[in-house]
Motif scaffolding. Structure first.
Motif, PDB file in Angstrom:
ATOM      1  N   VAL A  29      10.239  -4.556  39.472  1.00  0.00           N
ATOM      2  CA  VAL A  29      10.899  -3.254  39.427  1.00  0.00           C
ATOM      3  C   VAL A  29      10.633  -2.629  38.070  1.00  0.00           C
ATOM      4  CG1 VAL A  29      13.114  -2.052  39.500  1.00  0.00           C
ATOM      5  CG2 VAL A  29      12.674  -3.979  41.042  1.00  0.00           C
ATOM      6  N   ARG A  30      10.146  -1.383  38.088  1.00  0.00           N
ATOM      7  CA  ARG A  30       9.865  -0.682  36.838  1.00  0.00           C
ATOM      8  C   ARG A  30      10.828   0.482  36.686  1.00  0.00           C
ATOM      9  NH1 ARG A  30       5.441  -2.623  34.368  1.00  0.00           N
ATOM     10  NH2 ARG A  30       5.348  -0.831  32.975  1.00  0.00           N
ATOM     11  N   VAL A  31      11.327   0.650  35.465  1.00  0.00           N
ATOM     12  CA  VAL A  31      12.328   1.670  35.166  1.00  0.00           C
ATOM     13  C   VAL A  31      11.695   2.758  34.309  1.00  0.00           C
ATOM     14  CG1 VAL A  31      14.565   2.115  34.100  1.00  0.00           C
ATOM     15  CG2 VAL A  31      14.156  -0.054  35.300  1.00  0.00           C
ATOM     16  N   ALA A  32      11.879   4.011  34.713  1.00  0.00           N
ATOM     17  CA  ALA A  32      11.282   5.134  33.995  1.00  0.00           C
ATOM     18  C   ALA A  32      11.931   5.322  32.631  1.00  0.00           C
ATOM     19  CB  ALA A  32      11.421   6.401  34.815  1.00  0.00           C
ATOM     20  N   LEU A  33      11.108   5.654  31.663  1.00  0.00           N
ATOM     21  CA  LEU A  33      11.576   5.983  30.314  1.00  0.00           C
ATOM     22  C   LEU A  33      11.752   7.499  30.190  1.00  0.00           C
ATOM     23  CD1 LEU A  33       9.180   3.651  28.291  1.00  0.00           C
ATOM     24  CD2 LEU A  33      11.603   3.257  28.801  1.00  0.00           C
ATOM     25  N   PRO A  34      12.555   7.951  29.233  1.00  0.00           N
ATOM     26  CA  PRO A  34      12.678   9.406  29.031  1.00  0.00           C
ATOM     27  C   PRO A  34      11.310  10.039  28.771  1.00  0.00           C
ATOM     28  CG  PRO A  34      14.371   8.226  27.805  1.00  0.00           C
ATOM     29  CD  PRO A  34      13.436   7.179  28.341  1.00  0.00           C
ATOM     30  N   SER A  35      11.079  11.169  29.388  1.00  0.00           N
ATOM     31  CA  SER A  35       9.780  11.830  29.264  1.00  0.00           C
ATOM     32  C   SER A  35       9.927  13.305  29.628  1.00  0.00           C
ATOM     33  CB  SER A  35       8.755  11.162  30.199  1.00  0.00           C
ATOM     34  OG  SER A  35       7.566  11.912  30.267  1.00  0.00           O
ATOM     35  N   ARG A  36       9.103  14.133  29.010  1.00  0.00           N
ATOM     36  CA  ARG A  36       9.094  15.558  29.327  1.00  0.00           C
ATOM     37  C   ARG A  36       8.248  15.856  30.558  1.00  0.00           C
ATOM     38  NH1 ARG A  36       8.176  18.148  23.248  1.00  0.00           N
ATOM     39  NH2 ARG A  36      10.129  17.352  22.324  1.00  0.00           N
ATOM     40  N   ARG A  37       7.562  14.844  31.072  1.00  0.00           N
ATOM     41  CA  ARG A  37       6.640  15.094  32.185  1.00  0.00           C
ATOM     42  C   ARG A  37       7.361  15.572  33.433  1.00  0.00           C
ATOM     43  NH1 ARG A  37       2.626   9.797  31.871  1.00  0.00           N
ATOM     44  NH2 ARG A  37       2.027  10.050  29.672  1.00  0.00           N
ATOM     45  N   LEU A  38       8.589  15.081  33.658  1.00  0.00           N
ATOM     46  CA  LEU A  38       9.299  15.454  34.874  1.00  0.00           C
ATOM     47  C   LEU A  38       9.610  16.948  34.880  1.00  0.00           C
ATOM     48  CD1 LEU A  38      12.213  13.441  36.468  1.00  0.00           C
ATOM     49  CD2 LEU A  38      12.171  15.921  36.497  1.00  0.00           C
ATOM     50  N   ALA A  39      10.222  17.455  33.821  1.00  0.00           N
ATOM     51  CA  ALA A  39      10.557  18.875  33.765  1.00  0.00           C
ATOM     52  C   ALA A  39       9.293  19.734  33.811  1.00  0.00           C
ATOM     53  CB  ALA A  39      11.349  19.171  32.493  1.00  0.00           C
ATOM     54  N   ALA A  40       8.249  19.285  33.117  1.00  0.00           N
ATOM     55  CA  ALA A  40       6.992  20.036  33.129  1.00  0.00           C
ATOM     56  C   ALA A  40       6.409  20.096  34.541  1.00  0.00           C
ATOM     57  CB  ALA A  40       5.991  19.404  32.173  1.00  0.00           C
ATOM     58  N   ALA A  41       6.504  18.987  35.267  1.00  0.00           N
ATOM     59  CA  ALA A  41       5.982  18.954  36.639  1.00  0.00           C
ATOM     60  C   ALA A  41       6.758  19.913  37.531  1.00  0.00           C
ATOM     61  CB  ALA A  41       6.069  17.531  37.189  1.00  0.00           C
ATOM     62  N   LEU A  42       8.062  19.967  37.347  1.00  0.00           N
ATOM     63  CA  LEU A  42       8.908  20.859  38.133  1.00  0.00           C
ATOM     64  C   LEU A  42       8.498  22.321  37.930  1.00  0.00           C
ATOM     65  CD1 LEU A  42      11.386  19.958  39.878  1.00  0.00           C
ATOM     66  CD2 LEU A  42      12.827  20.852  38.046  1.00  0.00           C
ATOM     67  N   ILE A  43       8.240  22.670  36.676  1.00  0.00           N
ATOM     68  CA  ILE A  43       7.869  24.048  36.357  1.00  0.00           C
ATOM     69  C   ILE A  43       6.460  24.362  36.857  1.00  0.00           C
ATOM     70  CG2 ILE A  43       7.424  25.656  34.462  1.00  0.00           C
ATOM     71  CD1 ILE A  43       9.584  24.065  32.880  1.00  0.00           C
ATOM     72  N   GLU A  44       5.517  23.471  36.553  1.00  0.00           N
ATOM     73  CA  GLU A  44       4.123  23.733  36.897  1.00  0.00           C
ATOM     74  C   GLU A  44       3.897  23.770  38.403  1.00  0.00           C
ATOM     75  OE1 GLU A  44       1.810  20.821  34.830  1.00  0.00           O
ATOM     76  OE2 GLU A  44       2.545  21.477  32.849  1.00  0.00           O
ATOM     77  N   HIS A  45       4.657  22.975  39.149  1.00  0.00           N
ATOM     78  CA  HIS A  45       4.492  22.955  40.602  1.00  0.00           C
ATOM     79  C   HIS A  45       5.195  24.139  41.268  1.00  0.00           C
ATOM     80  CE1 HIS A  45       3.256  20.967  44.254  1.00  0.00           C
ATOM     81  NE2 HIS A  45       4.481  20.997  44.748  1.00  0.00           N
ATOM     82  N   GLU A  46       6.029  24.848  40.493  1.00  0.00           N
ATOM     83  CA  GLU A  46       6.800  25.977  41.027  1.00  0.00           C
ATOM     84  C   GLU A  46       7.611  25.540  42.250  1.00  0.00           C
ATOM     85  OE1 GLU A  46       3.911  29.049  41.706  1.00  0.00           O
ATOM     86  OE2 GLU A  46       3.795  29.564  39.575  1.00  0.00           O
TER      87      GLU A  46
END
Length: 376
Positions: free
Chosen positions: A71-88
């Motif tokens: 089981v792998r646990v996600a670390l804090p990252s700006r990628r999630l918010a950026a993906a949300l914006i870029e994918h519209e």
């Protein structure tokens, strides 16, 4: 629709959350929608991840869970918010939100994107298993993230009842599909059966993670039944101890795809032991394979197993009851055949396409509720 699926697990991981997220992405693509998956990065060097996805995947840095490296646990990252914006994104789908999903919910709220939270993991039960406490804290976290979502989707009536009893609002039922083309009775393989049970034993199988919360050690009594061979499919931290607890059992390790389907169809009885299943996909796969099921009378199996028609439900965490149920089925070939046929007939309409269309209907309802009222 442009959908961002934020999931705590995704292939090459092998578990219910990963499988459901993959099937959801596939169905959205098949229906002409545009999904994007955000998931914890797989272990370094795992080249299989990219080839499994039907759509773009954004991997967030992750670390293995201490004591449970699968089981792998996600670390804090700006990628999630950026993906949300870029994918519209039009809508955010949170698959079993707990770590990454909590951040996904916060990002969706920040940017005004509707969110659907899919409840899939009995975190309160896991807290009891691994920590001996913490159930109340787990429910506070569950309630916090799911209350912020526009809609929570529960996989079973038992889960829906639990969520509502703990104050989660806007809960709707959304079950899981099963691949009835891959999992089917005619894959029964006599050569494989001779390999697993060379003396013609009746084969009782378990498929799933080998972890404390699954309580696979409850099959110990089944191992002692004359003329019965226990076959265990899966891997996890409990495997070394189970090798001692289940004398004579065959451990096949992790199996997937068509190979797993062939194993399912070659079983005589499927026995599930975990008491914390919000749904229990392996029960459905066994049923699709025409195999009678023994499962605990709690959680997801209550919806899946029709006691006395497709299988037998037993008191949870009762090794004697599991043994006795298997012995009852082992003694009656006609009963097993009748249960298996009824099990297959029960799930034939539960395709992932049908379930996926139900999910899209949930999305549409959430989007409609978010639209501004038009003045008369």
């Amino acid at each position: 629709m442009r959908v961002v699926i934020v999931t705590e697990s995704f292939p090459p991981d092998v578990n219910g959350v990963a499988h459901c997220a993959l099937q959801t992405a596939r169905h959205l693509v098949d229906r002409g929608h545009a999904p994007l998956v955000v998931a914890p990065a797989p272990a370094p060097g795992n080249k299989a991840a990219a080839s499994l996805a039907p759509c773009p995947v954004v991997h967030v840095p992750s670390l293995p869970l201490p004591g449970y490296p699968q089981v792998r646990v996600a670390l804090p990252s700006r990628r999630l918010a950026a993906a949300l914006i870029e994918h519209e994104a039009d809508i955010v789908h949170l698959a079993s939100p707990f770590v990454l999903g909590v951040r996904g919910m916060a990002a969706a709220a920040r940017y005004g994107v509707p969110a659907v939270a899919v409840y899939q993991t009995d975190l309160a039960g896991y807290a009891r298993t691994y920590m001996g406490a913490g159930e109340a804290a787990a429910w506070r976290r569950i309630r916090s993230v799911h209350s912020a979502a526009d809609r929570t989707l529960a996989p079973s009536t038992a889960s829906q009842t639990d969520l509502e009893a703990h104050g989660v609002p806007r809960v709707h039922l959304w079950r899981r599909g099963v691949d009835t083309v891959r999992f089917r009775p005619d894959l029964r393989d006599d050569a494989l059966r001779r390999e697993l049970a060379p003396n013609g034993e009746l084969i009782v199988g378990y498929v799933g993670r080998l972890a404390p919360e699954k309580h696979v050690e409850l099959l110990s009594g089944v191992c002692g039944l004359p003329g019965v061979r226990v076959v265990v499919v899966g891997d996890g931290p409990s495997r070394p101890g189970l090798a001692e607890a289940l004398p004579g059992a065959v451990f096949l390790g992790r199996r997937t795809g068509d190979e797993l389907a062939r194993i399912f169809a070659s079983l005589d009885v499927f026995a599930h032991t975990g008491p914390f299943e919000t749904f229990c996909q392996t029960v459905q796969e066994a049923m699709a394979s025409g195999v009678p099921v023994v499962a605990p009378a709690v959680g997801g199996p209550l919806d899946l197993v029709d006691h006395g028609r497709t299988g037998l439900l037993v008191p949870p965490r009762d090794a004697d009851a599991v043994r006795d149920a298997v012995a009852h089925l082992a003694a009656d070939d006609a009963l097993r055949a009748a249960f298996g046929a009824a099990a297959r007939a029960t799930v034939e309409g539960r395709t992932w396409a049908a379930i996926g269309d139900q999910l899209i209907t949930h999305y549409e309802a959430v989007l409609e509720a978010r639209r501004p009222a038009v003045a008369a």
